[in-house]
Design a protein around this motif. Structure first.
Motif, PDB file in Angstrom:
ATOM      1  N   GLN A   3      -4.839 -18.532 -23.390  1.00  0.00           N
ATOM      2  CA  GLN A   3      -5.996 -17.884 -22.776  1.00  0.00           C
ATOM      3  C   GLN A   3      -7.402 -18.281 -23.037  1.00  0.00           C
ATOM      4  OE1 GLN A   3      -5.024 -13.737 -23.200  1.00  0.00           O
ATOM      5  NE2 GLN A   3      -3.363 -13.917 -21.663  1.00  0.00           N
ATOM      6  N   THR A   4      -7.668 -18.644 -24.431  1.00  0.00           N
ATOM      7  CA  THR A   4      -8.805 -19.312 -24.851  1.00  0.00           C
ATOM      8  C   THR A   4      -9.121 -20.703 -24.710  1.00  0.00           C
ATOM      9  OG1 THR A   4      -7.967 -19.729 -27.223  1.00  0.00           O
ATOM     10  CG2 THR A   4      -8.935 -17.447 -26.787  1.00  0.00           C
ATOM     11  N   GLY A   5      -8.040 -21.430 -24.086  1.00  0.00           N
ATOM     12  CA  GLY A   5      -8.098 -22.739 -23.799  1.00  0.00           C
ATOM     13  C   GLY A   5      -7.902 -23.656 -24.910  1.00  0.00           C
ATOM     14  N   THR A   6      -7.283 -23.145 -26.333  1.00  0.00           N
ATOM     15  CA  THR A   6      -6.708 -23.916 -27.023  1.00  0.00           C
ATOM     16  C   THR A   6      -5.237 -24.110 -27.082  1.00  0.00           C
ATOM     17  OG1 THR A   6      -6.443 -21.800 -28.591  1.00  0.00           O
ATOM     18  CG2 THR A   6      -8.610 -23.025 -28.664  1.00  0.00           C
ATOM     19  N   GLU A   7      -4.790 -25.273 -27.826  1.00  0.00           N
ATOM     20  CA  GLU A   7      -3.331 -25.573 -27.873  1.00  0.00           C
ATOM     21  C   GLU A   7      -2.704 -24.440 -28.560  1.00  0.00           C
ATOM     22  OE1 GLU A   7      -0.555 -27.577 -25.825  1.00  0.00           O
ATOM     23  OE2 GLU A   7      -2.821 -28.195 -25.812  1.00  0.00           O
ATOM     24  N   VAL A   8      -1.627 -24.248 -28.159  1.00  0.00           N
ATOM     25  CA  VAL A   8      -0.682 -23.139 -28.950  1.00  0.00           C
ATOM     26  C   VAL A   8       0.512 -24.056 -29.613  1.00  0.00           C
ATOM     27  CG1 VAL A   8       0.769 -21.301 -28.619  1.00  0.00           C
ATOM     28  CG2 VAL A   8      -1.092 -21.296 -27.245  1.00  0.00           C
ATOM     29  N   GLN A   9       0.421 -23.763 -30.739  1.00  0.00           N
ATOM     30  CA  GLN A   9       1.726 -24.428 -31.502  1.00  0.00           C
ATOM     31  C   GLN A   9       2.392 -23.508 -32.402  1.00  0.00           C
ATOM     32  OE1 GLN A   9       0.122 -27.959 -33.272  1.00  0.00           O
ATOM     33  NE2 GLN A   9       0.083 -29.072 -31.351  1.00  0.00           N
ATOM     34  N   ASN A  10       3.055 -22.795 -31.809  1.00  0.00           N
ATOM     35  CA  ASN A  10       3.967 -21.543 -32.579  1.00  0.00           C
ATOM     36  C   ASN A  10       5.427 -22.157 -32.594  1.00  0.00           C
ATOM     37  OD1 ASN A  10       1.554 -19.962 -32.925  1.00  0.00           O
ATOM     38  ND2 ASN A  10       1.902 -19.322 -30.903  1.00  0.00           N
ATOM     39  N   ILE A  11       5.948 -21.537 -33.614  1.00  0.00           N
ATOM     40  CA  ILE A  11       7.376 -21.768 -33.572  1.00  0.00           C
ATOM     41  C   ILE A  11       8.122 -20.513 -33.499  1.00  0.00           C
ATOM     42  CG2 ILE A  11       9.523 -22.623 -34.902  1.00  0.00           C
ATOM     43  CD1 ILE A  11       7.625 -24.870 -35.955  1.00  0.00           C
ATOM     44  N   MET A  17      21.768 -11.674 -35.787  1.00  0.00           N
ATOM     45  CA  MET A  17      21.418 -11.364 -37.024  1.00  0.00           C
ATOM     46  C   MET A  17      22.520 -12.307 -38.098  1.00  0.00           C
ATOM     47  SD  MET A  17      23.696  -7.924 -37.345  1.00  0.00           S
ATOM     48  CE  MET A  17      23.468  -7.131 -35.660  1.00  0.00           C
ATOM     49  N   GLY A  18      21.876 -12.550 -39.178  1.00  0.00           N
ATOM     50  CA  GLY A  18      22.617 -13.294 -40.181  1.00  0.00           C
ATOM     51  C   GLY A  18      22.385 -14.792 -40.035  1.00  0.00           C
ATOM     52  N   CYS A  19      21.808 -15.378 -39.046  1.00  0.00           N
ATOM     53  CA  CYS A  19      21.645 -16.727 -38.835  1.00  0.00           C
ATOM     54  C   CYS A  19      20.496 -17.294 -39.630  1.00  0.00           C
ATOM     55  CB  CYS A  19      21.578 -16.925 -37.426  1.00  0.00           C
ATOM     56  SG  CYS A  19      22.803 -16.739 -36.109  1.00  0.00           S
ATOM     57  N   GLY A  20      19.714 -16.513 -40.241  1.00  0.00           N
ATOM     58  CA  GLY A  20      18.758 -17.023 -41.301  1.00  0.00           C
ATOM     59  C   GLY A  20      17.224 -17.249 -40.778  1.00  0.00           C
ATOM     60  N   LYS A  21      17.123 -16.407 -39.575  1.00  0.00           N
ATOM     61  CA  LYS A  21      15.823 -16.661 -38.963  1.00  0.00           C
ATOM     62  C   LYS A  21      14.609 -15.995 -40.204  1.00  0.00           C
ATOM     63  CE  LYS A  21      16.959 -13.434 -35.872  1.00  0.00           C
ATOM     64  NZ  LYS A  21      18.234 -13.351 -36.254  1.00  0.00           N
ATOM     65  N   SER A  22      14.788 -15.094 -40.943  1.00  0.00           N
ATOM     66  CA  SER A  22      13.740 -14.630 -41.684  1.00  0.00           C
ATOM     67  C   SER A  22      13.618 -15.746 -42.833  1.00  0.00           C
ATOM     68  CB  SER A  22      13.934 -13.485 -42.497  1.00  0.00           C
ATOM     69  OG  SER A  22      14.037 -12.353 -41.491  1.00  0.00           O
ATOM     70  N   THR A  23      14.655 -16.328 -43.359  1.00  0.00           N
ATOM     71  CA  THR A  23      14.554 -17.309 -44.510  1.00  0.00           C
ATOM     72  C   THR A  23      13.943 -18.589 -43.907  1.00  0.00           C
ATOM     73  OG1 THR A  23      16.699 -16.476 -45.646  1.00  0.00           O
ATOM     74  CG2 THR A  23      16.125 -18.817 -46.042  1.00  0.00           C
ATOM     75  N   ILE A  24      14.509 -19.076 -42.613  1.00  0.00           N
ATOM     76  CA  ILE A  24      14.029 -20.379 -42.115  1.00  0.00           C
ATOM     77  C   ILE A  24      12.279 -19.947 -41.824  1.00  0.00           C
ATOM     78  CG2 ILE A  24      13.897 -21.905 -40.218  1.00  0.00           C
ATOM     79  CD1 ILE A  24      16.125 -22.107 -42.591  1.00  0.00           C
ATOM     80  N   GLY A  25      12.058 -18.976 -41.455  1.00  0.00           N
ATOM     81  CA  GLY A  25      10.562 -18.491 -41.079  1.00  0.00           C
ATOM     82  C   GLY A  25       9.659 -18.558 -42.227  1.00  0.00           C
ATOM     83  N   ARG A  26      10.361 -18.170 -43.458  1.00  0.00           N
ATOM     84  CA  ARG A  26       9.703 -18.462 -44.748  1.00  0.00           C
ATOM     85  C   ARG A  26       9.397 -19.931 -45.338  1.00  0.00           C
ATOM     86  NH1 ARG A  26      12.356 -13.515 -45.846  1.00  0.00           N
ATOM     87  NH2 ARG A  26      13.970 -14.866 -46.851  1.00  0.00           N
ATOM     88  N   GLU A  27      10.438 -20.583 -44.766  1.00  0.00           N
ATOM     89  CA  GLU A  27      10.458 -22.005 -45.379  1.00  0.00           C
ATOM     90  C   GLU A  27       9.439 -22.819 -44.596  1.00  0.00           C
ATOM     91  OE1 GLU A  27      11.668 -25.748 -47.202  1.00  0.00           O
ATOM     92  OE2 GLU A  27      11.582 -23.394 -47.743  1.00  0.00           O
ATOM     93  N   LEU A  32       4.425 -25.636 -43.480  1.00  0.00           N
ATOM     94  CA  LEU A  32       3.618 -25.964 -42.708  1.00  0.00           C
ATOM     95  C   LEU A  32       2.030 -25.104 -42.935  1.00  0.00           C
ATOM     96  CD1 LEU A  32       5.566 -25.341 -39.368  1.00  0.00           C
ATOM     97  CD2 LEU A  32       4.416 -27.442 -40.130  1.00  0.00           C
ATOM     98  N   GLY A  33       2.362 -24.103 -43.680  1.00  0.00           N
ATOM     99  CA  GLY A  33       0.977 -23.376 -43.939  1.00  0.00           C
ATOM    100  C   GLY A  33       0.807 -22.433 -42.881  1.00  0.00           C
TER     101      GLY A  33
END
Length: 184
Positions: A3-11, A17-27, A32-33
């Motif tokens: 909505q602010t006109g900037t490019e959204v680059q989220n993953i 459950m148990g597929c590693g979402k939290s672990t991969i999120g931290r990685e 990426l920072g």
């Protein structure tokens, strides 16, 4: 663009459950920072208690209402450069699936029922698996949720046999291509 006109680059990471979402999120955050939002942690922070307690007090519907509110709030804040790790059932509501796709690049971390069982069998913090036959619950829920994950995802990664570095590298390569196409 948001909505602010900037490019959204989220993953956005989805999956059972148990597929590693939290672990991969931290990685991904490390590589990426990016900021990291774990929707389950956000729900717990807002409720002031663990998910198991939320389920006990409010039931699954009450928990799903909190989850929908967290996702809607994220969309309203229109974050960018953020990794969002969702709970396994975040895709159950149509409005959530729409929000997830608006938030950015959606990655489904997929695993088979036995892998999920092996990863979750000792965890007592998974309310829906506290049954006499958690394998059957996993298989049943996964069968029901698979079309919803598929509908929502831009990318599917089968996590079996891959380590966090390999999974993150695959996501980064694919996300880079996706975002470059969005800017064209």
């Amino acid at each position: 663009m948001n909505q602010t006109g900037t490019e959204v680059q989220n993953i956005i990471l989805i999956g059972f459950m148990g597929c590693g979402k939290s672990t991969i999120g931290r990685e991904l955050k490390r590589v990426l920072g990016f900021a990291l939002v774990d929707t389950d942690a956000e729900i717990e922070a807002r409720a002031g208690c663990k998910i198991t307690e939320i389920f006990a007090k409010l039931g699954e519907v009450g928990f799903r209402d909190l989850e929908a509110t967290v996702l809607a709030d994220l969309l309203e804040k229109h974050p960018s450069s953020t990794v969002i790790s969702t709970g396994g059932g975040a895709i159950l509501r149509e409005e959530n699936r729409e929000i997830l796709r608006k938030l950015g690049y959606v990655v489904w971390l997929r695993a088979n029922p036995e892998t999920i069982y092996q990863r979750t069998k000792k965890n007592r913090e998974r309310p829906i698996l506290q049954t006499d036959n958690p394998r059957a619950v996993i298989a049943d829920l996964l069968e029901k949720r698979t079309p919803l994950y598929r509908e929502c995802a831009h990318l599917v990664i089968d996590v079996a046999g891959l380590n966090r570095t390999e999974i993150a590298a695959g996501i980064l390569e694919s996300a880079h291509y996706y975002f470059s196409q969005q800017q064209s």
